[in-house]
Write a protein that holds these residues in place. Structure first.
Motif: not given
Length: 604
Positions: A375-385, A445-450, A489-495
């Motif tokens: 549910l997260i695109s690369g663009q959303e993950r990279a966005s700073s805002e 951090r953004r992936a965990r947030e999503i 478990y998967l919550y802590n797997v890196p993006w």
């Protein structure tokens, strides 16, 4: 599935108030149509509506000692670790049955007290009245799949699976204030708050205790941020092992049934079930009686069926069924508040209703997106805002300023309610909850947030949505991907590992690569199919006209009337953005029907 309700009041003699309790329990018919039970005492009444699965024992269930009751339970759900708990409880020295999950939970409560919640694995909501201490305990499963709401009273509490059941009680005032309307339009609520004024929800992974010393809320489980030390191969193996274990528990005895769409999630589940169960499952796929379905799922589902040898059925939904007033009312009654999803509500309900004619239980691939990072695109993950929830941000890219389904509401009203600030506050509130690992990279951090946002705020539109529609249709839908150990478990797997080959849900594709056809493994994510049948769209325009021409329609004061009339005069506007233009009209119609059926007063 079933429905629970009850009333605790130390200021009244509830043995005289049987009518009010009975009416409240009867309103749970959307979750149980095969029987009703009531247990009452001077200070407490517990009610239960049963479904077809509740054939052993009766609820509310009671444990007695020395000739009198010491504890009573009303329970909705299924325990996956009931056999293990029975073994532990068999030696506790107490007498009484352990035949049903309700019996098991009640005996577990008597042994472990409030720590009982940590012992339970499954989907559940329950209430225990402890006669010894005059204490009520409400509890809900870790992801809040099973619903449970309540209303605090000066001398007690009302509770029920459905807000409609609470609204049937004379002490409940059904009012929608500005915060409640913002919650409906944003499809996001303050944690622990229901949509109607004064009503509360038992939060997922929480229990709420009502005793003589007041109300105490307690969390019994949460995601934790931990370092991930395994390499890719070990991660795939661990995730597969967790999935195999949860499927073995949730599939039950006999040949399992899987709801197969042809997408990656349900197809992977079908393949995994086939492996774990030692044979192909029964599968069901929804199809449309016209050629205007937006997503051609059938060939992909058929490829899975042929690969695995499933006993397969297609369920046909005709366009006319989507305008049936009885189906529209049933879907509205199944959920506590309206949504803009229209036939995305109707089609699953009609699908589940036909599946329920063949089986009482089915497995769904819902929640795989959130668990495996879909549910997260690369663009959303990279966005700073990041100013608001991802699904609201996506809607804005399509010109929907206030989110999906809100295009026909009056802008001035939204400003007066400070809708934008409401969304911003809920977003910041959710972000503040996110468990992070010190020193984590920004993308992790953004992936965990999503993940957190979708798990704690979007489930109402996915897993909870499916559970409620299934219950209304008489089908118990289970969600193997919605497992707390797998998610933890998967919550802590890196993006970078979740998308190791540059695609979404790379881990799930890797787990499934030897189980599924290449066409399904390579298929990009697609939305749930909708119909573009001209008759359905015309029915939306006709129903909207009826609302606008009714001076007593409760939704009228909330609308931008010129914009609404434009849709009536030019139904082509329903096609704006594909399905999104329809969502504006669907929301108006559902909100109007909800306000009418619940007799809700606007208190803006």
């Amino acid at each position: 599935m079933s429905g629970i309700a009850g009333w605790v009041d130390r200021g009244r003699d509830l043995t005289r108030e049987g009518l009010a309790a009975s009416v409240m329990t009867a309103r749970l018919a959307t979750r149980g149509r095969h029987g009703e039970g009531l247990w009452s005492s001077r200070s407490a009444v517990l009610g239960h509506r049963a479904d077809a699965l509740d054939t052993v024992g009766a609820q509310p269930a009671v444990v007695q000692e020395h000739g009198g009751p010491i504890a009573v339970i009303t329970f909705d759900g299924v325990l996956y670790n009931a056999p293990e708990l029975r073994s532990q409880l068999a030696s506790d020295g107490r007498r009484g049955p352990l035949a049903t999950d309700a019996d098991v939970v009640l005996r577990a409560y008597l042994r472990w007290g409030r720590a009982v919640a940590e012992k339970l694995e499954g989907l559940f909501a329950f209430a225990v009245w402890d006669v010894r201490s005059s204490e009520l305990l409400l509890c809900r499963d870790r992801f809040g799949v099973k619903p449970l709401s309540y209303l605090p009273l000066p001398d007690g509490v009302l509770f029920a699976s459905e807000v409609a059941a609470l609204a049937a009680h004379p002490l409940v005032s059904t009012e929608l204030d500005a915060e409640g309307l913002c919650s409906v339009l944003a499809q996001v609520r303050r944690p622990g708050h229901a949509v109607l004024r004064g009503l509360r929800e038992v939060r997922p992974a929480h229990l709420v205790r009502f005793g003589k010393d007041g109300v105490v809320e307690q969390r019994y489980w949460s995601l934790e941020a931990r370092p991930h030390t395994q390499d890719l191969a070990q991660t795939i193996e661990t995730a597969r092992g967790l999935l195999d274990d949860v499927i073995s528990r949730e599939a039950g005895a006999g040949t399992p049934t899987v709801l197969l769409s042809g997408g990656l999630d349900s197809s992977a589940l079908t393949g995994l079930v086939s492996e774990v169960a030692g044979g192909a499952p029964h599968t069901f796929t929804v199809s449309f009686g016209d050629s205007a379905a937006a997503v051609p799922d059938r060939p992909f589902a058929q490829a899975v069926v042929e690969r695995l040898g499933c006993d397969h059925r297609e369920v046909l939904v005709e366009p006319g069924e989507l305008t049936d007033p009885l189906a529209l009312e049933a879907v509205l009654a199944a959920k506590d508040f309206p949504s803009p999803f229209g036939d995305k509500n109707l089609t699953p309900y009609l699908f589940y209703r036909q599946v329920a004619e063949h089986t009482p239980v089915a497995l769904s691939g819902e929640a795989a997106d959130a668990v495996f990072g879909g549910l997260i695109s690369g663009q959303e993950r990279a966005s700073s805002e990041h100013r608001t929830f991802p699904w609201i941000e996506r809607a804005r890219t399509f010109g929907m300023t206030h989110g999906i389904g809100n295009g026909l509401f009056d802008d001035e009203l939204l400003r007066e309610m400070d809708y934008t600030s409401f969304c911003a506050a809920r977003y910041q509130e959710a972000r503040d909850e996110v468990p992070h690992l010190a020193g984590a990279a920004d993308d992790d951090r953004r992936a965990r947030e999503i993940d957190w946002l979708h798990m704690t705020r979007l489930y109402e539109q996915a897993v909870n949505h499916s559970e409620r529609l299934g219950a209304a249709a008489g089908l118990q839908v289970r969600f193997p991907f919605s497992d707390h150990r797998l998610f933890g478990y998967l919550y802590n797997v890196p993006w970078r590992m979740k998308s190791f080959d540059g695609r979404d849900k790379s881990l799930l594709r890797a787990i499934s690569k030897d189980l599924l056809p290449t066409s399904v493994l390579e298929r990009p994510k697609v939305p749930f199919p909708i119909t573009y049948h001209a008759g359905y769209k015309q029915s939306l325009a006709t129903r909207l006209r009826q609302v606008l021409e009714d001076p007593g329609a409760p939704v009228l004061p909330l609308l931008d009337l010129p914009s609404a009339w434009k849709v009536v005069d030019d139904p082509r506007l329903l096609d704006r953005g594909g399905w999104l233009g329809r969502a504006d009209t669907e929301m108006v119609l559902q909100l109007d029907g909800w306000l009418r059926s619940r007799r809700i007063r606007l208190a803006l």
